[in-house]
Design a protein around this motif. Structure first.
Motif, mmCIF file in Angstrom:
data_model
loop_
_atom_site.group_PDB
_atom_site.id
_atom_site.type_symbol
_atom_site.label_atom_id
_atom_site.label_comp_id
_atom_site.label_asym_id
_atom_site.label_seq_id
_atom_site.Cartn_x
_atom_site.Cartn_y
_atom_site.Cartn_z
ATOM 1 N N ASN A 160 69.083 62.039 -27.628
ATOM 2 C CA ASN A 160 70.187 61.193 -27.257
ATOM 3 C C ASN A 160 70.966 60.519 -28.147
ATOM 4 O O ASN A 160 72.182 60.346 -28.468
ATOM 5 C CB ASN A 160 69.915 60.092 -26.125
ATOM 6 N N LEU A 161 69.920 60.108 -29.200
ATOM 7 C CA LEU A 161 70.709 59.280 -30.326
ATOM 8 C C LEU A 161 71.382 60.180 -31.123
ATOM 9 O O LEU A 161 72.371 59.934 -31.965
ATOM 10 C CB LEU A 161 69.651 58.501 -31.311
ATOM 11 N N SER A 162 70.909 61.475 -31.554
ATOM 12 C CA SER A 162 71.678 62.408 -32.071
ATOM 13 C C SER A 162 72.932 62.954 -31.698
ATOM 14 O O SER A 162 73.850 63.229 -32.298
ATOM 15 C CB SER A 162 70.687 63.765 -32.478
ATOM 16 N N LEU A 173 76.374 59.540 -20.724
ATOM 17 C CA LEU A 173 74.999 59.810 -20.252
ATOM 18 C C LEU A 173 73.984 59.580 -21.369
ATOM 19 O O LEU A 173 73.085 59.198 -20.940
ATOM 20 C CB LEU A 173 74.964 61.473 -20.081
ATOM 21 N N ALA A 174 74.373 60.128 -22.501
ATOM 22 C CA ALA A 174 73.495 59.681 -23.588
ATOM 23 C C ALA A 174 73.025 58.190 -23.932
ATOM 24 O O ALA A 174 71.925 57.788 -24.271
ATOM 25 C CB ALA A 174 73.985 60.384 -25.041
ATOM 26 N N PRO A 183 70.011 65.844 -22.906
ATOM 27 C CA PRO A 183 70.523 66.343 -24.262
ATOM 28 C C PRO A 183 70.476 67.884 -24.526
ATOM 29 O O PRO A 183 71.470 68.266 -25.035
ATOM 30 C CB PRO A 183 69.711 65.700 -25.219
ATOM 31 N N PHE A 184 69.381 68.429 -23.977
ATOM 32 C CA PHE A 184 69.477 69.917 -24.250
ATOM 33 C C PHE A 184 70.536 70.692 -22.996
ATOM 34 O O PHE A 184 71.199 71.538 -23.583
ATOM 35 C CB PHE A 184 68.051 70.614 -24.025
ATOM 36 N N TRP A 196 73.092 70.482 -26.372
ATOM 37 C CA TRP A 196 72.718 71.463 -27.490
ATOM 38 C C TRP A 196 72.941 72.866 -26.804
ATOM 39 O O TRP A 196 73.056 73.899 -27.743
ATOM 40 C CB TRP A 196 71.378 71.348 -27.511
ATOM 41 N N LEU A 197 73.271 73.049 -25.515
ATOM 42 C CA LEU A 197 73.535 74.344 -25.048
ATOM 43 C C LEU A 197 75.367 74.464 -25.335
ATOM 44 O O LEU A 197 75.741 75.811 -25.270
ATOM 45 C CB LEU A 197 73.427 74.807 -23.898
ATOM 46 N N ASN A 198 75.720 73.511 -25.796
ATOM 47 C CA ASN A 198 77.466 73.419 -26.116
ATOM 48 C C ASN A 198 77.354 73.893 -27.546
ATOM 49 O O ASN A 198 76.935 73.459 -28.387
ATOM 50 C CB ASN A 198 78.078 72.166 -25.938
ATOM 51 N N PRO A 199 78.194 75.271 -27.814
ATOM 52 C CA PRO A 199 78.295 75.697 -29.167
ATOM 53 C C PRO A 199 78.895 74.563 -30.216
ATOM 54 O O PRO A 199 78.568 74.763 -31.421
ATOM 55 C CB PRO A 199 79.246 76.804 -29.021
ATOM 56 N N SER A 200 79.673 73.561 -29.749
ATOM 57 C CA SER A 200 80.470 72.714 -30.564
ATOM 58 C C SER A 200 79.468 71.919 -31.244
ATOM 59 O O SER A 200 79.171 71.564 -32.310
ATOM 60 C CB SER A 200 81.381 72.074 -29.848
#
Length: 393
Positions: free
Chosen positions: A50-52, A74-75, A335-336, A340-344
């Motif tokens: 979440n911090l990332s 959300l993060a 977060p995943f 992280w599943l978002n390409p951007s």
């Protein structure tokens, strides 16, 4: 005689520890070790993930889109949950005594409840936003100002709902038991039970229903579009095959039974089906993960609230701690699933890591990273794809 009674009263302890008077399974060394390892992993992974997201969203301006603002919200709530609920709740559940004083007794339930509500409200907002993008693409979308107002409203509503969580918490001391205890002191039991039902509806049933309905509608719309595109691919391949049928020689027919247009069609169909399968898995995971992680916690809370006989059960603390541990898995999974599943986000993560490694390792790493980055971007660039909103899944 008086001296003997005085001596015996001095030998008796003034108070006893709760865990000595009422031992349970959470005080077993093995179980304590298992809970410690699990909570520590969730704490570390949840904070890192979440911090990332917070760091990348603040650093790269193009990530500050409407949809990513909800992910940012959300993060933030998940970070607060990691810092408050993860360290303090298991300590209080294992040792049963409150070590943190009166102000924290009031603030922690209020902060915990607010962060949990904001997290589940944000998941609902993300589902509604994606529903509008995919199912209702022609409706007026939210702008940055609108999504910021919605995010603030989510926090305000969560704060209002959680006011009783802190208001009715108080420090209590019991006869013969050592230490202080942070407990709820509601004036009327019926009000407490009604508030528990309200929390169940607002924190679990309503968000779960919203997510299930929105993602089901998205799934059916994407499947409908995929079927249309598959049909168009088949028609296009048939036209190409008919137009080139006269130019194909007998030798080519004997050497290769499939024309180039057919091989392209097969590849595009496979890519489209694979993308549809990936989208289906992600959509189902979002709904199922929320239901599986939060349902045990809500059931345990509701059963304890309406069946007070369970309060004296030795396994009560083990059940509630296990349910709480399961619910905290969302801090790692969110977060995943949502970033992280978002390409951007993935591209910016690789870019950030590349910058750090290049700074430490010099220009030697640059060429290898560029090759990897090119491969990754080429993998994300599909000849047959849904629109940009759909690719976010």
């Amino acid at each position: 005689m008086f001296q003997m009674q005085n001596a015996s009263s001095q030998l008796e302890p003034e108070c006893v520890n709760f865990v000595d008077e009422y031992p349970d399974l959470t005080n077993e060394p093995i179980i304590m070790g298992v809970f410690f390892v699990c909570y520590l992993h969730i704490f570390v992974l949840g904070l890192l993930g979440n911090l990332s997201i917070l760091y990348l969203t603040m650093k790269y301006r193009h990530l500050q889109s409407v949809q990513n603002i909800f992910i940012l919200n959300l993060a933030i709530s998940d970070v607060i949950m990691c810092l408050t609920s993860l360290p303090i709740t298991p300590i209080a559940a294992i040792y049963k005594v409150w070590f943190f004083g009166w102000p924290i007794c009031k603030l922690i339930p209020f902060i915990q409840g607010t962060s949990i509500f904001v997290s589940t409200f944000s998941l609902s907002a993300i589902a509604i936003d994606r529903y509008n993008l995919v199912v209702r693409p022609h409706c007026h979308p939210l702008g940055m100002r609108g999504v910021s107002i919605v995010a603030v409203c989510l926090w305000i509503v969560a704060l209002i709902i959680c006011i009783p969580c802190g208001w009715y918490m108080s420090i209590t001391e019991y006869d013969r038991l050592c230490g202080e205890y942070c407990t709820e002191a509601w004036p009327i039991d019926e009000v407490r039970k009604g508030y528990t039902l309200l929390v169940l509806v607002m924190q679990f049933l309503l968000p779960f229903s919203v997510m299930a309905i929105c993602y089901a509608a998205i799934f059916f719309r994407l499947r409908e579009r995929a079927e249309i595109k598959l049909k168009k691919l088949s028609e296009r391949a048939q036209l190409l095959e008919n137009s080139t049928a006269g130019a194909v020689t007998l030798v080519n027919k004997e050497d290769d039974n499939s024309s180039p247009s057919q091989s392209v069609e097969v590849k595009q169909k496979l890519m489209l089906v694979a993308q549809q399968r990936r989208t289906t898995i992600i959509l189902a995971s979002m709904v199922l993960l929320f239901g599986i992680t939060w349902l045990p916690h809500n059931i345990a809370t509701l059963v304890m609230e309406y069946n007070t006989a369970l309060i004296g059960e030795p396994n009560m603390y083990l059940i509630t701690m296990t349910a709480h541990l399961i619910s905290m898995l969302t801090n790692v999974a969110n977060p995943f699933l949502y970033a992280w599943l978002n390409p951007s986000f993935k591209e910016m993560l690789f870019k950030t890591l590349h910058g750090a490694k290049e700074f430490r390792g010099g220009a030697k790493f640059s060429s290898s990273y560029e090759r990897k980055d090119t491969i990754i971007r080429n993998m994300d660039t599909k000849p047959v794809s849904f629109n940009a909103q759909e690719d976010a899944f």
